[in-house]
Design a protein around this motif. Sequence first.
Motif, mmCIF file in Angstrom:
data_model
loop_
_atom_site.group_PDB
_atom_site.id
_atom_site.type_symbol
_atom_site.label_atom_id
_atom_site.label_comp_id
_atom_site.label_asym_id
_atom_site.label_seq_id
_atom_site.Cartn_x
_atom_site.Cartn_y
_atom_site.Cartn_z
ATOM 1 N N UNK A 259 0.850 -1.190 0.000
ATOM 2 C CA UNK A 259 0.000 0.000 0.000
ATOM 3 C C UNK A 259 0.887 1.241 0.000
ATOM 4 N N UNK A 260 2.155 1.047 -0.332
ATOM 5 C CA UNK A 260 3.132 2.128 -0.416
ATOM 6 C C UNK A 260 2.872 2.884 -1.709
ATOM 7 N N UNK A 261 2.413 4.125 -1.594
ATOM 8 C CA UNK A 261 1.998 4.857 -2.785
ATOM 9 C C UNK A 261 2.772 6.165 -2.945
ATOM 10 N N UNK A 262 2.596 6.772 -4.104
ATOM 11 C CA UNK A 262 3.117 8.111 -4.351
ATOM 12 C C UNK A 262 1.968 8.939 -4.933
ATOM 13 N N UNK A 263 1.825 10.143 -4.404
ATOM 14 C CA UNK A 263 0.740 11.002 -4.870
ATOM 15 C C UNK A 263 1.058 12.454 -4.623
ATOM 16 N N UNK A 264 0.335 13.329 -5.311
ATOM 17 C CA UNK A 264 0.556 14.767 -5.195
ATOM 18 C C UNK A 264 -0.524 15.413 -4.351
ATOM 19 N N UNK A 265 -0.105 16.145 -3.340
ATOM 20 C CA UNK A 265 -1.053 16.981 -2.607
ATOM 21 C C UNK A 265 -1.274 18.258 -3.407
ATOM 22 N N UNK A 266 -2.497 18.772 -3.381
ATOM 23 C CA UNK A 266 -2.843 19.997 -4.102
ATOM 24 C C UNK A 266 -3.554 20.949 -3.149
#
Length: 535
Positions: A259-266
């Motif tokens: 469940x190790x993810x990468x994502x952008x906060x906006x």
Amino acid sequence: MRTVRGVVSAVAVLMVGGLLAACGSDDDGSVGGADRELVLALGGESAEGYDPTLGWGRYGSPLFQSTLLARNPDLSITTDLATDYRVSKDGLTWTVDIRKDARFTNGATVTADDVAYTFETAAESGGLTDVTALKEARAVDADTVELVLKSPQSTFVNRLISLGIVPKDAHGKEYASNPVGSGPFTLVDWQRGQQLVVERNKDYYGTAPAFDKVTFLFFDSEDSALAAAKAGEVDIVGVPSSLAVTEVEGMRIEAVTSVDNRGMSLPAVPNEGKRSESGVPIGNDVTSDVAVRRALNLAVDRQKLVDGVLEGYGSPAFGPADAAPWFQPTSAIEDNDIEGAKKLLQEAGWVDSDGDGIREKDGVKASINLVHPAGDSLRQGLALSVADMVKPIGIEFKVAGKSWDEIEKIKHTDAILFGWGSHDPTELYNLLYSKKAGTELLNPGFYSNPKVDAALDAALAANSEEEAIPHWRDAQLNAEGEGSAAAADAAWVWLVNLEHTYYVSDCLDIGTPQIEPHGHGWPLTAGIAGWKRTC
């Protein structure tokens, strides 16, 4: 994308050989000198030591200590030190029965007093294992403990899963470097920065591991670890996906779901000159428009990111916990939709009036700073790829790598490429709940939706993880199409889920690994009791 550099000098490999000399060697040539010994290079040395009350084990099996409960490979819950547990109707009292045959490595029997002491100490220490919900822990009898909460919290079950039990009478200042526990292994030698040696706990109540001795090696670079694998000095080595393309004789790649993810906060609010309580500026006039956030989610080709940046070792991400039971499957969208993204922006008034390829609205250019931690080549690769993907829809990402100290000052105004992923759904609460905005790195975009908050509150107040799951899912996307997900408020742009990649000896069977959390600690060892040599 990282490129594979040449193997490090022979000196590095010789150093590994020197460290392993203490393990002995047999004529059969097996790693570590015997079929009942293992040598692992998984990183994850704990600088603070191995005290669960201070945070050790929160990302996976604590190895030296037992936990009351555990998770199966699919993240369902099972018992460990506990034989049973129950929650009162008001959700405040958790009663746990513990087994009577567990002993610490100092010979003492594990009792309810030790469990109560562990939880009370963890709550008082303010460590990285969050036990702040606990009001009181008390032993009812020798093998029954009651954990009383300040308010109902379904996620408290994760403390029973992650908090290793320590002995009340042998928990002193030196415990972190000389842990005493009731887990499958006991620590016998720790040379900081070099190696840690553990031996099988012969009094362990569970399935006896097939290995008497395990040596964890610590390297100063991923290339050094890979060199050790090529030299035949390790049974398992963890590597980033960019290095998992190299052939290593006698080893195979095991790609473990995580469940190790990468994502952008906006930033979800406009720039109105406001600052957080810590004095950090808040808001962005581009990303505060939900049409922009939705368009970015539509434009990104997540599968292309997996195939290119992750070398195929991963999957597209549409939420913060795609592989977990609390993920909302209906929140996934059809991405790589450039025309759909353009239409959203056009209808929202974002147009390229001057022909420079960047849209504007009310005099504001659709130009956004996209920041990743300096030195993180994977996040850099993702950021640069995403910038290329959104350029055709008329949005500009200015990519930069910065230190975490610098990111702290811009986390509420710029897009930040984060890594998350936990076995605990509390992470959903932390990333989406409005009152968490401005707290450390939680909810950095100041996202707020009363219906999402209500769903998160209901999830926390539930009496069990199963009862909470529908509420966690509603916070992402409910039946009315409302929520934090890409098709609704688009609070984040989730990009990819990583598969954790390991070179594993062809003669080692590691069974079915557990779905792993964000990359810290040694989560692969959760199933070590079932590992065995096959040749």
